[in-house]
Design a protein around this motif. Structure first.
Motif, short mmCIF file in Angstrom:
data_model
loop_
_atom_site.label_atom_id
_atom_site.label_comp_id
_atom_site.label_asym_id
_atom_site.label_seq_id
_atom_site.Cartn_x
_atom_site.Cartn_y
_atom_site.Cartn_z
N PRO A 185 60.04 35.73 21.86
CA PRO A 185 60.69 34.41 21.81
C PRO A 185 59.64 33.34 21.54
CG PRO A 185 60.46 35.13 24.07
CD PRO A 185 60.01 36.28 23.20
N PRO A 186 60.05 32.18 21.05
CA PRO A 186 59.08 31.12 20.79
C PRO A 186 58.46 30.61 22.10
CG PRO A 186 61.30 30.28 20.60
CD PRO A 186 61.41 31.76 20.77
N GLU A 187 57.23 30.10 21.99
CA GLU A 187 56.61 29.45 23.14
C GLU A 187 57.35 28.14 23.36
OE1 GLU A 187 52.29 27.69 24.54
OE2 GLU A 187 52.52 28.48 22.53
N ILE A 188 57.78 27.88 24.57
CA ILE A 188 58.57 26.68 24.86
C ILE A 188 57.71 25.72 25.68
CG2 ILE A 188 60.60 25.79 26.05
CD1 ILE A 188 61.93 28.51 25.42
N ILE A 189 57.62 24.49 25.18
CA ILE A 189 56.84 23.45 25.85
C ILE A 189 57.77 22.28 26.17
CG2 ILE A 189 54.91 21.84 25.64
CD1 ILE A 189 53.67 23.84 23.65
N ARG A 190 57.89 21.96 27.46
CA ARG A 190 58.72 20.82 27.87
C ARG A 190 57.88 19.56 27.78
NH1 ARG A 190 60.59 21.06 33.23
NH2 ARG A 190 62.41 19.88 32.64
N VAL A 191 58.45 18.53 27.16
CA VAL A 191 57.73 17.26 26.94
C VAL A 191 58.57 16.11 27.47
CG1 VAL A 191 56.44 18.13 24.96
CG2 VAL A 191 58.65 17.06 24.60
N SER A 192 57.91 14.97 27.69
CA SER A 192 58.61 13.80 28.23
C SER A 192 58.94 12.76 27.17
CB SER A 192 57.78 13.17 29.34
OG SER A 192 56.53 12.75 28.82
N ILE A 196 61.97 14.88 18.15
CA ILE A 196 63.11 15.56 18.78
C ILE A 196 64.34 14.70 18.57
CG2 ILE A 196 64.06 16.41 20.95
CD1 ILE A 196 61.15 16.88 21.86
N ASP A 197 65.39 15.29 18.01
CA ASP A 197 66.61 14.52 17.71
C ASP A 197 67.69 14.79 18.75
OD1 ASP A 197 67.52 17.05 17.08
OD2 ASP A 197 67.68 16.69 14.93
N GLU A 198 68.94 14.60 18.37
CA GLU A 198 70.06 14.73 19.31
C GLU A 198 70.26 16.15 19.83
OE1 GLU A 198 71.63 15.46 15.22
OE2 GLU A 198 70.45 13.84 16.06
N HIS A 199 69.61 17.14 19.19
CA HIS A 199 69.71 18.52 19.68
C HIS A 199 68.87 18.72 20.95
CE1 HIS A 199 70.87 19.05 15.42
NE2 HIS A 199 71.76 19.85 15.97
N GLY A 200 67.89 17.86 21.18
CA GLY A 200 67.07 17.93 22.38
C GLY A 200 65.84 18.80 22.25
N TYR A 201 65.60 19.37 21.07
CA TYR A 201 64.40 20.18 20.85
C TYR A 201 64.06 20.20 19.38
CZ TYR A 201 67.44 23.99 19.21
OH TYR A 201 68.36 24.74 18.53
N VAL A 202 62.81 20.61 19.10
CA VAL A 202 62.34 20.76 17.72
C VAL A 202 61.32 21.89 17.70
CG1 VAL A 202 60.46 19.07 17.86
CG2 VAL A 202 61.58 19.49 15.66
N ASP A 203 61.23 22.60 16.57
CA ASP A 203 60.30 23.71 16.42
C ASP A 203 59.20 23.34 15.42
OD1 ASP A 203 61.76 25.54 18.07
OD2 ASP A 203 63.19 25.73 16.43
N CYS A 204 57.98 23.78 15.71
CA CYS A 204 56.88 23.59 14.79
C CYS A 204 57.05 24.58 13.64
CB CYS A 204 55.54 23.82 15.49
SG CYS A 204 54.13 23.72 14.36
N GLY A 205 56.98 24.10 12.42
CA GLY A 205 57.14 24.96 11.26
C GLY A 205 55.96 25.89 11.02
N TYR A 206 54.82 25.60 11.63
CA TYR A 206 53.65 26.46 11.47
C TYR A 206 53.61 27.58 12.49
CZ TYR A 206 51.34 23.28 8.18
OH TYR A 206 51.01 22.52 7.09
N CYS A 207 53.71 27.24 13.76
CA CYS A 207 53.46 28.24 14.81
C CYS A 207 54.70 28.60 15.63
CB CYS A 207 52.35 27.76 15.73
SG CYS A 207 52.75 26.28 16.69
N ASP A 208 55.83 28.02 15.33
CA ASP A 208 57.11 28.31 15.99
C ASP A 208 57.17 27.85 17.45
OD1 ASP A 208 58.28 29.36 13.73
OD2 ASP A 208 57.66 31.41 14.19
N ARG A 209 56.22 27.03 17.89
CA ARG A 209 56.36 26.49 19.24
C ARG A 209 57.61 25.63 19.29
NH1 ARG A 209 50.25 24.90 20.17
NH2 ARG A 209 49.61 26.82 21.16
N ARG A 210 58.29 25.69 20.40
CA ARG A 210 59.51 24.90 20.58
C ARG A 210 59.23 23.82 21.61
NH1 ARG A 210 65.07 27.82 20.52
NH2 ARG A 210 64.44 27.71 18.36
N PHE A 211 59.45 22.58 21.22
CA PHE A 211 59.26 21.44 22.12
C PHE A 211 60.63 20.98 22.59
CE2 PHE A 211 55.60 21.62 19.39
CZ PHE A 211 54.55 21.41 20.26
#
Length: 87
Positions: A16-23, A48-63
């Motif tokens: 699964p993608p690495e998930i990073i919670r941000v403020s 981060i838009d109305e979906h509440g998350y975004v993925d990095c296109g390079y490394c697939d980290r999920r913020f």
């Protein structure tokens, strides 16, 4: 329809993608994490838009925006959202 044993094994090995919670809704990613930044990827800024998350296109980290609509236990199963990436 039966899946082959090789297909079943490869499906299990996908991490699964690495998930990073941000403020904040605007984040940057350079892929470094535990490695030196020079070994990562070019720094990109993501929104981060109305979906509440975004993925990095390079490394697939999920913020994931902490306390947002996507801040749930099943966020790893949601589809990729890489829109908003900029250099």
């Amino acid at each position: 329809m039966q899946r082959s044993a090789a297909a079943a094994r490869s499906a299990i090995m996908i991490q699964p993608p690495e998930i990073i919670r941000v403020s904040k809704s605007r984040v940057s990613c350079d892929g470094s994490g535990d490695i030196p930044a020079a070994l990562g990827h070019p720094r990109v800024f993501l929104e981060i838009d109305e979906h509440g998350y975004v993925d990095c296109g390079y490394c697939d980290r999920r913020f994931v925006l902490a306390g947002g609509v996507a801040d749930t236990g099943d966020i790893g199963n949601q589809p990729d959202i890489a829109s908003g990436a900029s250099l």
